[in-house]
Design an enzyme around this catalytic site. Sequence first.
Site, short mmCIF file in Angstrom:
data_model
loop_
_atom_site.label_atom_id
_atom_site.label_comp_id
_atom_site.label_asym_id
_atom_site.label_seq_id
_atom_site.Cartn_x
_atom_site.Cartn_y
_atom_site.Cartn_z
N ASP A 47 0.84 -1.20 0.00
CA ASP A 47 0.00 0.00 0.00
C ASP A 47 0.87 1.24 0.00
OD1 ASP A 47 -2.66 -1.24 2.13
OD2 ASP A 47 -2.01 -1.73 0.11
N PHE A 48 1.97 1.15 0.72
CA PHE A 48 2.88 2.28 0.82
C PHE A 48 3.38 2.67 -0.57
CE2 PHE A 48 5.73 5.11 2.88
CZ PHE A 48 6.94 5.05 2.22
N PHE A 102 1.99 1.92 -3.40
CA PHE A 102 0.85 2.35 -4.21
C PHE A 102 0.50 3.81 -3.88
CE2 PHE A 102 -2.78 1.66 -6.87
CZ PHE A 102 -3.74 2.52 -6.36
N GLU A 145 -7.30 6.83 17.03
CA GLU A 145 -7.78 5.46 16.83
C GLU A 145 -6.79 4.72 15.96
OE1 GLU A 145 -11.52 6.04 14.87
OE2 GLU A 145 -12.41 7.01 16.63
N LYS A 200 -5.92 2.58 12.61
CA LYS A 200 -6.50 2.52 11.27
C LYS A 200 -6.60 1.04 10.88
CE LYS A 200 -6.38 4.76 6.80
NZ LYS A 200 -6.67 3.62 5.95
N CYS A 212 9.15 -26.43 -17.91
CA CYS A 212 8.55 -26.82 -16.64
C CYS A 212 9.55 -27.61 -15.79
CB CYS A 212 7.31 -27.68 -16.91
SG CYS A 212 6.59 -28.36 -15.42
N CYS A 232 2.49 -24.30 -17.55
CA CYS A 232 2.97 -25.53 -18.17
C CYS A 232 1.79 -26.11 -18.93
CB CYS A 232 3.45 -26.52 -17.11
SG CYS A 232 3.67 -28.16 -17.81
S1 IVH Z 1 -12.69 7.60 9.90
C1 IVH Z 1 -13.78 11.08 7.13
N1 IVH Z 1 -11.46 5.85 11.42
O1 IVH Z 1 -9.79 4.37 6.34
C2 IVH Z 1 -13.16 9.99 7.91
N2 IVH Z 1 -11.53 5.47 9.08
O2 IVH Z 1 -9.03 6.52 4.23
C3 IVH Z 1 -13.85 8.73 7.77
N3 IVH Z 1 -10.44 3.38 8.39
O3 IVH Z 1 -12.68 4.64 4.39
C4 IVH Z 1 -13.11 7.56 8.22
N4 IVH Z 1 -9.83 2.73 10.40
O4 IVH Z 1 -12.28 2.48 5.64
C5 IVH Z 1 -11.83 6.19 10.16
N5 IVH Z 1 -10.44 4.37 12.88
C6 IVH Z 1 -10.80 4.71 11.64
C7 IVH Z 1 -10.48 3.91 10.53
C8 IVH Z 1 -10.86 4.33 9.27
C9 IVH Z 1 -9.84 2.43 9.11
C10 IVH Z 1 -10.57 3.37 6.93
C11 IVH Z 1 -11.96 3.61 6.43
C12 IVH Z 1 -11.90 4.80 5.55
C13 IVH Z 1 -10.45 4.90 5.24
C14 IVH Z 1 -10.10 6.35 5.06
#
Ligand code: IVH
EC number: 6.5.1.2
Length: 816
Positions: free
Chosen positions: A34-35, A37, A114, A116, A407, A425
């Site tokens: 992801d980084f 990307f 929070e 992610k 192969c 193959c």
């Molecule tokens: S808040 C406007 N809190 O990250 C903010 N998102 O790039 C709305 N995600 O689509 C999202 N953990 O799928 C929020 N603790 C968290 C999250 C979180 C994962 C994901 C979520 C969101 C994407 C944002």
Amino acid sequence: MNPQEAEKRIAQLSKEINYHNNLYYQESNPEISDFEFDKLLEELIQLETAFPDLLDPDSPSQRVGGTITKEFQTVEHETRMLSLGNTYSQEELVAFDERVVKGLGHSNFEYFCEMKFDGVAISLVYENGRFVRAVTRGDGYRGDDVTANVRTIRNIPLHIKGDDIPAKFEVRGEIFLPLKEFLKINAEREEAGDALLANPRNAASGTLKMQDSSVVAKRRLNCYFYQLLGDEIGVQTHSEAISLIEKWGFNVSQTYRKVENIQEVIQYIEDWKEKRFTLPVDTDGVVLKVNNYDQREELGFTAKNPRWAIAYKYKAESAESELLSITYQVGRTGAITPVANLSPVSLAGTTVKRASLHNANEIERLDLHEGDFVFVEKGGEIIPKITAVNPEKRKEGAKPIAYITHCPECGSELERKESEAKHYCPNSESCPPQVLGRIEHFVHKRAMDIDSMGTERIRALIDQGFIGNYADIYDLEGRKEELLGLEMSQDQYETEGDGLLYITFEKALFALTEQISFKQIHDFLLEKAELPLPETLKAFQEQIRIWKKKVPSNVGMVEYLINHLKDHNLPKLEDYVPVAVVLEILLGRRVEFERILEASKTEGTVHGILLKLNLDLSPEITDRIKKLKANTFQDGVISNMMEGIAASKNQPFEKVLFALGIRNIGENTAQLLARHFVRIERIQEATSEQLLDVNGVGETLVTSIQDFFANEENLTIINRLKSHGLKFEIEQNESSQMGDQLAGKRILASGKLEHFKRDEIKDTIIAHGGQYISAVSKNLDFIIEGAEMGPSKREKAVKLGIPLISEKEFLKMINE
Ligand code: IVH
């Protein structure tokens, strides 16, 4: 950079991003972290900002992933589902904080931190306390209605009771597949020979889009919630909102923390850097949000992101290691997967020795050379990946990795289709892992469900020429006698130049003697490993005397062996003796040595030799010879196998279709195809368009199906399976199948009919071999026009040139 250069780079980046987007969203098989990307995307956005004239409305930066699947209803979000801006360093975080301070004009605010969560974003709508709808993020504006599937998640409240529940509210969160569940599913898939799920995130997203919610229920998805929306929720801060949804019974991860300033945010990030690996869900960062709603409103939004929240992404842990070699694995479908063997290095708590390389493109992209030092990273994937080569440590004169052309299992020249990244193959008929894999898949519980046919037994049957494809399984029913005593493992044998069969020395001594255990012999030989063969035998005779085990007969047998080996003077192999010599001793004068010798040149096991010699042996000799064999098929196993083979003939068509192992046809697709086409011939004869009509069938699958049926060998095998009584059509009870007049026709009925209710017309069409299609499209053969057919539908049909027939004409058609 000048505009020309920028234009070129933008085109290049867009192409690359689209490629990775497709791998990620459609193929569930990303090749870069992801980084990496995010970095590509960031570069693109930067260029598009610097050169606004070059912004293409179709640029991947405008679509940030998330396509809408056709099977699920599309639903508009009441409030757009935004994404968050990303940061990768403390400096960027501090810069964000400064923007917030500037926006508010003071620093009197709190952050709510929070984790992610790396799952699938979901929005749940509640009306009058009841769960009414679950919608995926989709493109942010509109997503897929996956209510039925989400309902199966056990800890999602379906009904919330209390005095102060708002009439309508929405909670948002992240659906995920707990790591343990993910590992369990993959272990099962590995056993079934199915492709492994790339990571828990893709597994969760795939599960959410499954058509059968009962399958979803078995997968134990989970969800963490982190947002509450609604007009009358009566809270002023995010922390109050979180307390409220916790009180209402929503699952909130207990990882949050309310803090006073950016330094405390940085502390939070540090505290969770390692601890996050103990959570049940993958996390790739931290989200910080301004706590107060009024302050959020003041700050507002950019085009895509809120100005009051941002994500900090942990840098994926990486380590450096030396590339030792590359192993090319051949899968059940013949797909080649290169795997890098690395010198062991520790990374995120485990020792890494291997890394996936996906395909030849990846090796090229990395510009991998022999003996390179590489960086490995552990993202959401279980197997780490190589992210880059360290160019400074490249050895002088190191050659670039040359991808194999043949192969590694069967030597056939590899093929590569234009549209596919993998090499294959093509020798599907006799390349060993493909034969074994196909048969394993065929007998699997979820396919033909043939009991007592595990990998080892299948391998023995293949190695000894009993089966070469799955149709051969049904010929085993007539070969029971030959199977009894068949050996399971070939490890104890070796062959010499002209095919002469040898057996390990320890097995030979074990069979020739009595009352001495295999382990005793094994340990004795280990101790005498240095001595030449004749001396070892002399020493063994001594040992028999010391053990006092049936001394005269055991010592005598060993003496026989010494003499016979000398007399026949056959070529010598270290640690092995010719099977023919051992058998000659055990069989006494019953057979001429020459016959035994001949048989031991063509047969690969003792069992095979005995079958060839066709002897009538006493139980005593049979028992002795049994000691010479590997583990064998016994009566019980064979009868279980036979019962399983017989019972498998009752498996329904959809299972048979799945069992055939057509590339890309999983259980669900097999079921869909079987129900849609009813019998195999219709699938075989279907045009690409007809195949594409089936929900979930795409171009790749169409090609797989057509390739499968274009292969004569497959058709022969299907015919053989048919002759054995396997089911190649859906069982219809007599009453429901009324005729064949509509075979292959795709029909829609519209408007009010005189003779049929809505479901009746569908059933009638199906009962006469037709297919009922529920929308006007160019693929229809005709439309039955009832009274008051909708004018727009009619117009569309006429425009597409689809014939409209009356109910009367239809009745005539089916009564012909
Ligand atoms: S808040 C406007 N809190 O990250 C903010 N998102 O790039 C709305 N995600 O689509 C999202 N953990 O799928 C929020 N603790 C968290 C999250 C979180 C994962 C994901 C979520 C969101 C994407 C944002």
